[in-house]
Design a protein around this motif. Sequence first.
Motif, PDB file in Angstrom:
ATOM      1  N   GLY A  17      -1.180  -0.566  14.121  1.00  0.00           N
ATOM      2  CA  GLY A  17      -2.163  -0.943  13.256  1.00  0.00           C
ATOM      3  C   GLY A  17      -2.052  -0.204  11.874  1.00  0.00           C
ATOM      4  O   GLY A  17      -2.532  -0.811  11.007  1.00  0.00           O
ATOM      5  N   LEU A  18      -1.323   0.773  11.672  1.00  0.00           N
ATOM      6  CA  LEU A  18      -1.045   1.273  10.408  1.00  0.00           C
ATOM      7  C   LEU A  18       0.443   1.334   9.720  1.00  0.00           C
ATOM      8  O   LEU A  18       0.596   0.402   8.709  1.00  0.00           O
ATOM      9  CB  LEU A  18      -1.579   2.548  10.282  1.00  0.00           C
ATOM     10  CG  LEU A  18      -2.902   2.867  10.708  1.00  0.00           C
ATOM     11  CD1 LEU A  18      -3.465   4.312  10.748  1.00  0.00           C
ATOM     12  CD2 LEU A  18      -3.782   2.391   9.526  1.00  0.00           C
ATOM     13  N   GLN A  19       1.183   1.900  10.647  1.00  0.00           N
ATOM     14  CA  GLN A  19       2.551   2.021   9.893  1.00  0.00           C
ATOM     15  C   GLN A  19       3.363   0.513   9.666  1.00  0.00           C
ATOM     16  O   GLN A  19       4.082   0.524   8.639  1.00  0.00           O
ATOM     17  CB  GLN A  19       3.534   2.828  10.818  1.00  0.00           C
ATOM     18  CG  GLN A  19       3.259   4.264  10.814  1.00  0.00           C
ATOM     19  CD  GLN A  19       3.867   5.089  11.901  1.00  0.00           C
ATOM     20  OE1 GLN A  19       4.424   4.772  12.890  1.00  0.00           O
ATOM     21  NE2 GLN A  19       3.967   6.544  11.530  1.00  0.00           N
ATOM     22  N   GLU A  20       3.178  -0.259  10.700  1.00  0.00           N
ATOM     23  CA  GLU A  20       3.607  -1.517  10.352  1.00  0.00           C
ATOM     24  C   GLU A  20       3.242  -2.607   9.412  1.00  0.00           C
ATOM     25  O   GLU A  20       3.854  -3.658   9.040  1.00  0.00           O
ATOM     26  CB  GLU A  20       3.563  -2.226  11.854  1.00  0.00           C
ATOM     27  CG  GLU A  20       4.713  -1.717  12.802  1.00  0.00           C
ATOM     28  CD  GLU A  20       5.531  -2.601  13.814  1.00  0.00           C
ATOM     29  OE1 GLU A  20       4.813  -3.658  13.981  1.00  0.00           O
ATOM     30  OE2 GLU A  20       6.359  -2.007  14.551  1.00  0.00           O
ATOM     31  N   MET A  21       1.953  -2.058   8.632  1.00  0.00           N
ATOM     32  CA  MET A  21       1.464  -2.776   7.734  1.00  0.00           C
ATOM     33  C   MET A  21       2.472  -2.494   6.436  1.00  0.00           C
ATOM     34  O   MET A  21       2.263  -3.414   5.570  1.00  0.00           O
ATOM     35  CB  MET A  21      -0.130  -2.212   7.396  1.00  0.00           C
ATOM     36  CG  MET A  21      -0.999  -2.697   8.409  1.00  0.00           C
ATOM     37  SD  MET A  21      -1.104  -4.384   8.777  1.00  0.00           S
ATOM     38  CE  MET A  21      -0.748  -4.490  10.310  1.00  0.00           C
ATOM     39  N   GLU A  22       2.970  -1.524   6.283  1.00  0.00           N
ATOM     40  CA  GLU A  22       3.718  -1.242   5.231  1.00  0.00           C
ATOM     41  C   GLU A  22       4.729  -2.431   4.810  1.00  0.00           C
ATOM     42  O   GLU A  22       5.513  -2.914   5.474  1.00  0.00           O
ATOM     43  CB  GLU A  22       4.516   0.173   5.630  1.00  0.00           C
ATOM     44  CG  GLU A  22       5.928   0.587   4.355  1.00  0.00           C
ATOM     45  CD  GLU A  22       5.145   1.046   3.183  1.00  0.00           C
ATOM     46  OE1 GLU A  22       4.038   1.597   3.054  1.00  0.00           O
ATOM     47  OE2 GLU A  22       5.844   0.987   2.109  1.00  0.00           O
ATOM     48  N   GLY A  23       4.491  -2.537   3.567  1.00  0.00           N
ATOM     49  CA  GLY A  23       5.597  -3.758   3.087  1.00  0.00           C
ATOM     50  C   GLY A  23       4.840  -5.009   3.173  1.00  0.00           C
ATOM     51  O   GLY A  23       5.476  -6.045   2.465  1.00  0.00           O
ATOM     52  N   GLY A  24       3.873  -5.401   4.053  1.00  0.00           N
ATOM     53  CA  GLY A  24       3.398  -6.588   3.999  1.00  0.00           C
ATOM     54  C   GLY A  24       2.628  -7.193   2.905  1.00  0.00           C
ATOM     55  O   GLY A  24       2.335  -6.410   1.840  1.00  0.00           O
ATOM     56  N   ILE A  25       2.129  -8.196   3.093  1.00  0.00           N
ATOM     57  CA  ILE A  25       1.389  -8.906   1.994  1.00  0.00           C
ATOM     58  C   ILE A  25       0.002  -9.372   2.658  1.00  0.00           C
ATOM     59  O   ILE A  25      -0.334  -9.862   3.654  1.00  0.00           O
ATOM     60  CB  ILE A  25       2.210 -10.241   1.518  1.00  0.00           C
ATOM     61  CG1 ILE A  25       3.437  -9.972   0.970  1.00  0.00           C
ATOM     62  CG2 ILE A  25       0.956 -10.987   0.456  1.00  0.00           C
ATOM     63  CD1 ILE A  25       3.472  -9.444  -0.464  1.00  0.00           C
ATOM     64  N   ILE A  26      -0.905  -8.888   1.738  1.00  0.00           N
ATOM     65  CA  ILE A  26      -2.445  -9.398   2.356  1.00  0.00           C
ATOM     66  C   ILE A  26      -2.460 -10.892   2.130  1.00  0.00           C
ATOM     67  O   ILE A  26      -1.968 -11.554   1.254  1.00  0.00           O
ATOM     68  CB  ILE A  26      -3.588  -8.748   1.772  1.00  0.00           C
ATOM     69  CG1 ILE A  26      -3.498  -8.710   0.220  1.00  0.00           C
ATOM     70  CG2 ILE A  26      -3.605  -7.067   2.027  1.00  0.00           C
ATOM     71  CD1 ILE A  26      -4.820  -8.499  -0.728  1.00  0.00           C
ATOM     72  N   PRO A  37       2.694   7.981   2.458  1.00  0.00           N
ATOM     73  CA  PRO A  37       3.983   8.466   3.170  1.00  0.00           C
ATOM     74  C   PRO A  37       3.869   9.391   4.342  1.00  0.00           C
ATOM     75  O   PRO A  37       4.557   9.473   5.366  1.00  0.00           O
ATOM     76  CB  PRO A  37       4.675   9.096   1.913  1.00  0.00           C
ATOM     77  CG  PRO A  37       4.041   8.524   0.735  1.00  0.00           C
ATOM     78  CD  PRO A  37       2.895   8.056   0.950  1.00  0.00           C
ATOM     79  N   ASP A  38       2.803  10.272   4.107  1.00  0.00           N
ATOM     80  CA  ASP A  38       2.739  11.261   5.287  1.00  0.00           C
ATOM     81  C   ASP A  38       2.250  10.615   6.584  1.00  0.00           C
ATOM     82  O   ASP A  38       2.818  10.771   7.777  1.00  0.00           O
ATOM     83  CB  ASP A  38       1.770  12.453   4.838  1.00  0.00           C
ATOM     84  CG  ASP A  38       0.379  12.150   4.709  1.00  0.00           C
ATOM     85  OD1 ASP A  38       0.261  11.161   3.856  1.00  0.00           O
ATOM     86  OD2 ASP A  38      -0.382  12.179   5.558  1.00  0.00           O
ATOM     87  N   VAL A  39       1.741   9.694   6.404  1.00  0.00           N
ATOM     88  CA  VAL A  39       1.164   8.865   7.569  1.00  0.00           C
ATOM     89  C   VAL A  39       2.317   8.116   8.044  1.00  0.00           C
ATOM     90  O   VAL A  39       2.429   7.722   9.594  1.00  0.00           O
ATOM     91  CB  VAL A  39       0.074   7.888   7.233  1.00  0.00           C
ATOM     92  CG1 VAL A  39      -0.583   6.950   8.302  1.00  0.00           C
ATOM     93  CG2 VAL A  39      -1.162   8.892   6.841  1.00  0.00           C
ATOM     94  N   LEU A  40       3.313   7.398   7.201  1.00  0.00           N
ATOM     95  CA  LEU A  40       4.641   6.804   7.640  1.00  0.00           C
ATOM     96  C   LEU A  40       5.188   7.599   8.623  1.00  0.00           C
ATOM     97  O   LEU A  40       5.954   7.174   9.325  1.00  0.00           O
ATOM     98  CB  LEU A  40       5.179   6.359   6.476  1.00  0.00           C
ATOM     99  CG  LEU A  40       4.637   4.913   5.830  1.00  0.00           C
ATOM    100  CD1 LEU A  40       5.674   4.541   4.773  1.00  0.00           C
ATOM    101  CD2 LEU A  40       4.885   3.641   6.981  1.00  0.00           C
ATOM    102  N   ALA A  41       5.377   9.063   8.272  1.00  0.00           N
ATOM    103  CA  ALA A  41       6.221   9.923   8.864  1.00  0.00           C
ATOM    104  C   ALA A  41       5.567  10.532  10.113  1.00  0.00           C
ATOM    105  O   ALA A  41       6.409  11.197  11.022  1.00  0.00           O
ATOM    106  CB  ALA A  41       6.559  11.276   7.756  1.00  0.00           C
TER     107      ALA A  41
END
Length: 309
Positions: A275-284, A261-265
């Motif tokens: 590279g990082l935030q837009e990975m949230e909620g994705g599926i590997i 969460p702190d990285v998302l903010a």
Amino acid sequence: MQPSQMPLDFDYEVRLALFDHIHRLADAGGGHVTAAQLNSGLSLNGKRIPVWSQQRGIFRPAVLRDFGAALTIHSSFDSPYDDHAHPDRERLVYRYQGIDPSHRDNVALRRAMQLRRPLLYLIAVQPTVYFPVFPCYIVADRPDDLAVELMADAIGSDIVHAAEEEPLANIGLKAYATRAVKRRLHQGRFRYAVLRAYYRQCAMCRLKHTPLLDAAHILPDRDERSLPEVPNGLALCRIHHGAYDIGIIGVDPDYLIHVRPDVLAEHDGPMLRFGLQEMEGGIIQVPRRPELKPNRDYLAERFSRFMAA
Ligand SMILES: [Zn+2]
């Protein structure tokens, strides 16, 4: 006797030239050598000397016939990988050619042991890519098991001991070097198997540049249940491997990607955002074959550590 004072017979001269040659190739090749490079042989005093045979595991070039000792041995990618099962982690096991201990190739192996000659051992980490182990000594013959035992004498670059006369000298260093060889070998085979299973792309961002891809462990390498097997691995690019290992990114047992969460903010440049935030909620993206998919129990265990952090 110091290695530099040792009388350098022709057999030694060839071996040391070979180690030097392989050292340079491996240095340029990320620690590995290819079948094509090995097929080019070694140039010594203006003559070309073949250094291995792709068809036969045990090789001694014609120029070393009088000495009779094997120069190079190799195991192919398909050959049984005995070292996994071998209880002594400080030895490498090499199978005889066939089942006749007096076959000329096996005689050449034994001769290398008797003359205490260092060998080059090529262990396949991919079908035509080898991890070179040198100098390497045969330290025991096991005719009942149709095998010999070897120990590495240095870790890749240090060939100072190559002219040593006693294979069992510096046994502690050899044990250390042999364990290091086994670790690197496991890593090499693990990386190859995982990258192949994941279609050579990052499971999170789909990056397809193989040199930037790693095989990440789900259960850490130091965990004793952690085996170098595909269900304990994920193919990840360098950034996502690092982020997974330090707990910036987690993967739950349903393959869903979570970002801390702190990285998302945070607010920063494109690497953070894309590279990082837009990975949230994705599926590997995982392998299609069930036996290659990541182990869900391992993912759950790893994910609970991510959530607890
Ligand atoms: Zn990635």
